[in-house]
Design a protein around this motif. Structure first.
Motif, PDB file in Angstrom:
ATOM      1  N   ASN A 183       0.874  -1.042  -0.014  1.00 21.53           N
ATOM      2  CA  ASN A 183       0.131  -0.026   0.046  1.00 21.53           C
ATOM      3  C   ASN A 183       0.827   1.176  -0.013  1.00 21.53           C
ATOM      4  O   ASN A 183       1.113   1.791   1.092  1.00 21.53           O
ATOM      5  N   ILE A 184       1.158   1.747  -1.192  1.00 20.42           N
ATOM      6  CA  ILE A 184       2.337   2.839  -1.371  1.00 20.42           C
ATOM      7  C   ILE A 184       1.480   4.059  -1.429  1.00 20.42           C
ATOM      8  O   ILE A 184       1.826   5.154  -0.561  1.00 20.42           O
ATOM      9  N   GLY A 185       0.623   4.290  -2.411  1.00 16.20           N
ATOM     10  CA  GLY A 185       0.060   5.622  -2.686  1.00 16.20           C
ATOM     11  C   GLY A 185      -0.710   6.081  -1.392  1.00 16.20           C
ATOM     12  O   GLY A 185      -0.664   7.226  -1.009  1.00 16.20           O
ATOM     13  N   ASN A 186      -1.586   5.178  -0.682  1.00 15.69           N
ATOM     14  CA  ASN A 186      -2.212   5.778   0.438  1.00 15.69           C
ATOM     15  C   ASN A 186      -1.793   5.563   1.873  1.00 15.69           C
ATOM     16  O   ASN A 186      -2.204   6.103   2.818  1.00 15.69           O
ATOM     17  N   PHE A 187      -0.538   4.885   1.836  1.00 13.07           N
ATOM     18  CA  PHE A 187       0.103   5.025   3.174  1.00 13.07           C
ATOM     19  C   PHE A 187       1.702   5.304   3.034  1.00 13.07           C
ATOM     20  O   PHE A 187       2.054   6.128   3.679  1.00 13.07           O
ATOM     21  N   ALA A 188       2.240   4.519   2.345  1.00 14.87           N
ATOM     22  CA  ALA A 188       3.745   4.464   2.220  1.00 14.87           C
ATOM     23  C   ALA A 188       4.237   5.771   1.838  1.00 14.87           C
ATOM     24  O   ALA A 188       5.145   6.553   2.374  1.00 14.87           O
ATOM     25  N   LEU A 189       3.588   6.376   0.851  1.00 20.15           N
ATOM     26  CA  LEU A 189       4.008   7.592  -0.025  1.00 20.15           C
ATOM     27  C   LEU A 189       3.557   8.694   1.277  1.00 20.15           C
ATOM     28  O   LEU A 189       4.540   9.560   1.256  1.00 20.15           O
ATOM     29  N   PRO A 190       2.486   8.948   1.840  1.00 22.30           N
ATOM     30  CA  PRO A 190       2.336  10.127   2.633  1.00 22.30           C
ATOM     31  C   PRO A 190       3.351   9.847   3.730  1.00 22.30           C
ATOM     32  O   PRO A 190       3.979  10.916   4.517  1.00 22.30           O
ATOM     33  N   PHE A 191       3.626   8.781   4.347  1.00 22.46           N
ATOM     34  CA  PHE A 191       4.426   8.214   5.506  1.00 22.46           C
ATOM     35  C   PHE A 191       5.772   8.796   5.266  1.00 22.46           C
ATOM     36  O   PHE A 191       6.376   9.076   5.884  1.00 22.46           O
ATOM     37  N   VAL A 192       6.617   8.135   3.993  1.00 25.10           N
ATOM     38  CA  VAL A 192       7.722   8.589   3.818  1.00 25.10           C
ATOM     39  C   VAL A 192       7.963  10.047   3.421  1.00 25.10           C
ATOM     40  O   VAL A 192       8.862  10.775   3.927  1.00 25.10           O
ATOM     41  N   SER A 193       6.899  10.509   2.630  1.00 15.97           N
ATOM     42  CA  SER A 193       7.188  11.908   2.201  1.00 15.97           C
ATOM     43  C   SER A 193       7.240  12.832   3.579  1.00 15.97           C
ATOM     44  O   SER A 193       7.567  14.011   3.476  1.00 15.97           O
ATOM     45  N   TYR A 194       6.572  12.373   4.755  1.00 20.68           N
ATOM     46  CA  TYR A 194       6.485  13.205   6.082  1.00 20.68           C
ATOM     47  C   TYR A 194       7.840  13.078   6.508  1.00 20.68           C
ATOM     48  O   TYR A 194       8.401  13.726   7.457  1.00 20.68           O
ATOM     49  N   PHE A 195       8.475  12.034   6.400  1.00 23.25           N
ATOM     50  CA  PHE A 195       9.778  11.867   7.016  1.00 23.25           C
ATOM     51  C   PHE A 195      11.106  12.113   6.084  1.00 23.25           C
ATOM     52  O   PHE A 195      12.478  12.413   6.608  1.00 23.25           O
ATOM     53  N   PHE A 196      10.952  12.004   4.762  1.00 22.66           N
ATOM     54  CA  PHE A 196      12.262  12.033   4.109  1.00 22.66           C
ATOM     55  C   PHE A 196      11.944  13.112   3.230  1.00 22.66           C
ATOM     56  O   PHE A 196      11.005  14.019   3.010  1.00 22.66           O
ATOM     57  N   ASP A 197      13.149  13.647   2.388  1.00 22.15           N
ATOM     58  CA  ASP A 197      12.954  14.587   1.549  1.00 22.15           C
ATOM     59  C   ASP A 197      12.517  14.172  -0.093  1.00 22.15           C
ATOM     60  O   ASP A 197      12.068  13.044  -0.200  1.00 22.15           O
ATOM     61  N   SER A 198      12.525  15.195  -1.002  1.00 24.86           N
ATOM     62  CA  SER A 198      11.942  15.026  -2.361  1.00 24.86           C
ATOM     63  C   SER A 198      12.560  13.757  -2.785  1.00 24.86           C
ATOM     64  O   SER A 198      11.781  13.108  -3.938  1.00 24.86           O
ATOM     65  N   ALA A 199      13.882  13.891  -2.887  1.00 22.14           N
ATOM     66  CA  ALA A 199      14.505  12.753  -3.434  1.00 22.14           C
ATOM     67  C   ALA A 199      13.955  11.266  -3.057  1.00 22.14           C
ATOM     68  O   ALA A 199      13.962  10.342  -4.224  1.00 22.14           O
ATOM     69  N   ALA A 200      13.884  11.225  -1.912  1.00 25.35           N
ATOM     70  CA  ALA A 200      13.141   9.934  -1.447  1.00 25.35           C
ATOM     71  C   ALA A 200      11.758   9.668  -2.048  1.00 25.35           C
ATOM     72  O   ALA A 200      11.464   8.382  -2.400  1.00 25.35           O
TER      73      ALA A 200
END
Length: 303
Positions: free
Chosen positions: A100-117
């Motif tokens: 579940n990337i779009g609805n969970f991992a993407l907002p999760f990761v974007s909250y912790f990492f930068d735009s390159a991530a």
């Protein structure tokens, strides 16, 4: 570490908010349908457009999309091996596989990492989406011996009917060709994109549900146990075997602990399998992923 824990707590609070509002009967099934429609068709595609516009990246990063497909196929194979009957095999193939990337991992990761991530997340999900939105379903149907559309037709329908998948393909193609969208389009997309994290977490909270009959517990234990074991092995493979900078490997290692793909429940219901078990697995793994992914981010900070 403290900052990471606080950020994780903030995301969990949005999930808890959605769950609480559902328990108070202020949110219901129609609310979930409304939020998910907004997320899938507006805010998530906007995030993809904003983050991939004008990005230039090494073409070897496209291997990450292929890796996502391979990781999904590993999960599907494990599901096939774990099942005793055709129905069990199909069930596990749908509910062990997928991220579940779009609805969970993407907002999760974007909250912790930068735009390159975020770029790495999007490239990973481009391959993951093909399996989650049709590939695994087609394979599960083949295992049950069902007649009908081929896997190729299922994938074709998926690609041309899914706005997020089309967004990935369009933006990656534009990036590889050296083109970018007009700034006015990006300025427009930034507004709904900024709401994606909140709406995605709220949607997860509304969808959470863990009540289940005891006779189905073995299905849950097997599914969650095998998926978690596979994730650990895949994360180790990424760390020791991939020839990428550590910053990229960190993101992929976090992603492989993402929850089960949101479409797993949809396809489980479509095949008339145990939808209540699938919903429980999805809910439980979301809670597990919050803990594991947060712990991974903290642990990898010193690597």
């Amino acid at each position: 570490m403290e900052e990471t824990i606080i950020k994780a707590a903030i995301l969990v609070s949005f999930i808890f908010c959605g769950y609480t509002l559902k328990q108070l009967r202020l949110f219901g099934r129609s609310t979930f349908n409304t939020i998910s429609t907004i997320v899938f068709n507006i805010t998530l595609p906007s995030v993809i457009v904003v983050n991939l516009n004008g990005i230039h990246f090494d073409t070897r990063y496209l291997l990450i999309s292929l890796l996502a497909i391979i990781f999904n196929l590993v999960m599907v194979a494990m599901g096939y091996a774990a099942g005793r009957t055709k129905d069990e095999k199909a069930f596990y193939m749908l509910n062990i596989n997928g991220y579940n990337i779009g609805n969970f991992a993407l907002p999760f990761v974007s909250y912790f990492f930068d735009s390159a991530a975020v770029l790495i997340v999007c490239i990973f999900d481009a391959g993951n989406s093909l399996m989650c939105l049709g590939g695994a379903y087609g394979l599960a149907r083949c295992v049950r011996g069902e007649k009908g559309e081929s896997i190729v037709m299922i994938l074709a329908k998926t690609i041309f009917s899914s706005i997020p998948v089309l967004s990935y393909i369009t933006m990656i193609t534009l990036s590889l060709a050296g083109f970018s969208l007009p700034q006015v389009v990006i300025d427009w997309a930034k507004i709904p994109a900024s709401a994606n994290t909140f709406l995605s977490m709220l949607m997860i909270g509304v969808a959470l549900g863990l009540s289940l009959k005891k006779e189905y517990l073995h299905l849950i234990y097997t599914d969650v146990g095998l998926r978690l074991l596979a994730s650990v092995v895949i994360a180790a493979f990424v760390y020791f075997a991939l020839d990428y900078p550590m910053a990229i490997k960190k993101v992929i290692m976090v992603l492989v602990f993402a929850p089960v793909a949101g479409m797993a429940c949809y396809y489980t219901a479509k095949m008339k399998l145990k939808i209540e078990v699938a919903a429980c697995i999805s809910s439980f793994y979301i809670l597990l992923s919050i803990v594991v992914m947060s712990a991974m981010i903290i642990a990898l900070q010193s690597v």
